[in-house]
Design a protein around this motif. Structure first.
Motif, PDB file in Angstrom:
ATOM      1  N   ALA A 264       0.862  -1.192   0.000  1.00 26.34           N
ATOM      2  CA  ALA A 264       0.000   0.000   0.000  1.00 26.34           C
ATOM      3  C   ALA A 264       0.893   1.235   0.000  1.00 26.34           C
ATOM      4  N   SER A 265       0.720   2.059  -0.988  1.00 22.96           N
ATOM      5  CA  SER A 265       1.510   3.278  -1.111  1.00 22.96           C
ATOM      6  C   SER A 265       1.216   4.223   0.048  1.00 22.96           C
ATOM      7  N   PHE A 266       2.261   4.879   0.529  1.00 28.34           N
ATOM      8  CA  PHE A 266       2.063   5.837   1.617  1.00 28.34           C
ATOM      9  C   PHE A 266       1.152   6.974   1.177  1.00 28.34           C
ATOM     10  N   PHE A 267       1.242   7.378  -0.071  1.00 27.10           N
ATOM     11  CA  PHE A 267       0.405   8.473  -0.563  1.00 27.10           C
ATOM     12  C   PHE A 267      -1.060   8.063  -0.660  1.00 27.10           C
ATOM     13  N   LEU A 268      -1.325   6.800  -1.001  1.00 23.83           N
ATOM     14  CA  LEU A 268      -2.707   6.318  -0.972  1.00 23.83           C
ATOM     15  C   LEU A 268      -3.231   6.277   0.452  1.00 23.83           C
ATOM     16  N   LEU A 269      -2.401   5.814   1.378  1.00 27.12           N
ATOM     17  CA  LEU A 269      -2.804   5.798   2.787  1.00 27.12           C
ATOM     18  C   LEU A 269      -3.062   7.212   3.291  1.00 27.12           C
ATOM     19  N   LEU A 270      -2.209   8.147   2.904  1.00 29.78           N
ATOM     20  CA  LEU A 270      -2.372   9.538   3.314  1.00 29.78           C
ATOM     21  C   LEU A 270      -3.645  10.139   2.719  1.00 29.78           C
ATOM     22  N   PHE A 271      -3.907   9.855   1.442  1.00 27.08           N
ATOM     23  CA  PHE A 271      -5.137  10.338   0.818  1.00 27.08           C
ATOM     24  C   PHE A 271      -6.363   9.768   1.522  1.00 27.08           C
ATOM     25  N   GLY A 272      -6.346   8.468   1.780  1.00 28.64           N
ATOM     26  CA  GLY A 272      -7.489   7.838   2.435  1.00 28.64           C
ATOM     27  C   GLY A 272      -7.752   8.394   3.827  1.00 28.64           C
ATOM     28  N   ALA A 273      -6.699   8.720   4.554  1.00 25.99           N
ATOM     29  CA  ALA A 273      -6.870   9.208   5.916  1.00 25.99           C
ATOM     30  C   ALA A 273      -7.209  10.692   5.976  1.00 25.99           C
TER      31      ALA A 273
ATOM     32  N   THR B 180      -9.726 -10.251  15.405  1.00 30.45           N
ATOM     33  CA  THR B 180      -9.451  -9.174  16.352  1.00 30.45           C
ATOM     34  C   THR B 180      -8.137  -8.491  16.024  1.00 30.45           C
ATOM     35  N   GLN B 181      -7.158  -9.260  15.675  1.00 33.99           N
ATOM     36  CA  GLN B 181      -5.863  -8.674  15.342  1.00 33.99           C
ATOM     37  C   GLN B 181      -5.953  -7.852  14.058  1.00 33.99           C
ATOM     38  N   ALA B 182      -6.679  -8.364  13.068  1.00 34.59           N
ATOM     39  CA  ALA B 182      -6.739  -7.685  11.774  1.00 34.59           C
ATOM     40  C   ALA B 182      -7.594  -6.430  11.825  1.00 34.59           C
ATOM     41  N   ILE B 183      -8.719  -6.478  12.526  1.00 35.83           N
ATOM     42  CA  ILE B 183      -9.642  -5.336  12.542  1.00 35.83           C
ATOM     43  C   ILE B 183      -9.391  -4.440  13.739  1.00 35.83           C
ATOM     44  N   GLY B 184      -9.374  -5.023  14.928  1.00 37.72           N
ATOM     45  CA  GLY B 184      -9.371  -4.234  16.157  1.00 37.72           C
ATOM     46  C   GLY B 184      -8.075  -3.528  16.456  1.00 37.72           C
ATOM     47  N   ILE B 185      -6.950  -4.070  16.012  1.00 38.33           N
ATOM     48  CA  ILE B 185      -5.675  -3.471  16.348  1.00 38.33           C
ATOM     49  C   ILE B 185      -4.975  -3.084  15.058  1.00 38.33           C
ATOM     50  N   GLY B 186      -4.664  -1.831  14.926  1.00 42.03           N
ATOM     51  CA  GLY B 186      -3.938  -1.361  13.751  1.00 42.03           C
ATOM     52  C   GLY B 186      -2.450  -1.467  13.997  1.00 42.03           C
ATOM     53  N   ASP B 187      -1.947  -2.685  14.054  1.00 43.21           N
ATOM     54  CA  ASP B 187      -0.539  -2.915  14.346  1.00 43.21           C
ATOM     55  C   ASP B 187       0.272  -2.680  13.082  1.00 43.21           C
ATOM     56  N   GLY B 188       1.223  -1.813  13.159  1.00 43.13           N
ATOM     57  CA  GLY B 188       2.013  -1.458  11.990  1.00 43.13           C
ATOM     58  C   GLY B 188       1.464  -0.203  11.329  1.00 43.13           C
ATOM     59  N   ARG B 189       2.343   0.521  10.682  1.00 44.70           N
ATOM     60  CA  ARG B 189       1.960   1.800  10.086  1.00 44.70           C
ATOM     61  C   ARG B 189       0.890   1.653   9.017  1.00 44.70           C
ATOM     62  N   THR B 190       1.050   0.681   8.150  1.00 47.98           N
ATOM     63  CA  THR B 190       0.131   0.580   7.018  1.00 47.98           C
ATOM     64  C   THR B 190      -1.271   0.197   7.454  1.00 47.98           C
ATOM     65  N   ARG B 191      -1.378  -0.778   8.347  1.00 44.18           N
ATOM     66  CA  ARG B 191      -2.720  -1.157   8.813  1.00 44.18           C
ATOM     67  C   ARG B 191      -3.340  -0.054   9.649  1.00 44.18           C
ATOM     68  N   PHE B 192      -2.533   0.604  10.478  1.00 47.83           N
ATOM     69  CA  PHE B 192      -3.072   1.696  11.282  1.00 47.83           C
ATOM     70  C   PHE B 192      -3.642   2.797  10.399  1.00 47.83           C
ATOM     71  N   LEU B 193      -2.872   3.228   9.397  1.00 48.56           N
ATOM     72  CA  LEU B 193      -3.357   4.298   8.525  1.00 48.56           C
ATOM     73  C   LEU B 193      -4.562   3.862   7.692  1.00 48.56           C
ATOM     74  N   ALA B 194      -4.583   2.602   7.287  1.00 55.06           N
ATOM     75  CA  ALA B 194      -5.731   2.116   6.519  1.00 55.06           C
ATOM     76  C   ALA B 194      -6.987   2.098   7.389  1.00 55.06           C
ATOM     77  N   ILE B 195      -6.880   1.579   8.605  1.00 51.67           N
ATOM     78  CA  ILE B 195      -8.036   1.549   9.514  1.00 51.67           C
ATOM     79  C   ILE B 195      -8.452   2.961   9.890  1.00 51.67           C
ATOM     80  N   TRP B 196      -7.473   3.815  10.140  1.00 53.18           N
ATOM     81  CA  TRP B 196      -7.780   5.208  10.482  1.00 53.18           C
ATOM     82  C   TRP B 196      -8.486   5.901   9.312  1.00 53.18           C
ATOM     83  N   GLY B 197      -8.054   5.633   8.096  1.00 49.39           N
ATOM     84  CA  GLY B 197      -8.696   6.223   6.925  1.00 49.39           C
ATOM     85  C   GLY B 197     -10.132   5.756   6.760  1.00 49.39           C
ATOM     86  N   ILE B 198     -10.391   4.482   7.040  1.00 53.57           N
ATOM     87  CA  ILE B 198     -11.769   3.974   6.961  1.00 53.57           C
ATOM     88  C   ILE B 198     -12.645   4.674   7.991  1.00 53.57           C
ATOM     89  N   MET B 199     -12.166   4.733   9.232  1.00 56.31           N
ATOM     90  CA  MET B 199     -12.973   5.360  10.291  1.00 56.31           C
ATOM     91  C   MET B 199     -13.135   6.858  10.056  1.00 56.31           C
TER      92      MET B 199
END
Length: 141
Positions: free
Chosen positions: A14-23, A98-117
């Motif tokens: 996942a590109s950092f710029f896509l993650l940044l756009f999504g968030a 729980t690990q995949a959804i509930g915890i945004g472990d790692g930068r990419t998953r955290f930013l992806a989950i944060w962007g969704i919310m």
């Protein structure tokens, strides 16, 4: 010497710029909707020293609908991009749902989950602003 496992091993998926756009797309366009809507209505209703007696202007309504549509599309795109990024990196670590959804472990998953919310929260804020701009007359006499 053992190699340490990186906390976000699928960060290249996942590109950092896509993650940044999504968030950040939904909050930025919500802010734009607020600022541009306020400025446009203020300029059309109170252009000088005295208020302009406009009860309903098609130009004001058209501009407000345009701001609302652009903001809704941007919030939806931000959510879609974040969800796509999350699909790419959701299996970075084992641990089940729980690990995949509930915890945004790692930068990419955290930013992806944060962007969704963030996109969901601001999508509803944009929708409520759109309802208000369509139902409340901009210039009251």
């Amino acid at each position: 010497m053992t190699d340490a496992i990186h906390p976000a091993p699928h960060r290249d998926r996942a590109s950092f710029f896509l993650l940044l756009f999504g968030a950040s797309a939904a909050p930025i366009f919500w802010l734009g909707q607020e600022i541009l809507g306020y400025w446009f209505v203020a300029q059309s209703c109170y252009p000088g020293d005295h208020p302009h007696q406009v009860v309903s202007s098609p130009a004001v309504l058209t501009a407000m609908i345009g701001f609302d549509i652009v903001a809704v599309i941007a919030a939806a795109l931000g959510g879609i991009v974040s969800f796509w990024c999350w699909l790419q990196v959701k299996d970075e670590k084992d641990g089940g749902f729980t690990q995949a959804i509930g915890i945004g472990d790692g930068r990419t998953r955290f930013l992806a989950i944060w962007g969704i919310m963030s996109s969901l929260w601001f999508f509803f804020a944009i929708a409520f602003n759109a309802i208000a701009s369509l139902t409340v007359p901009p210039c009251l006499t």
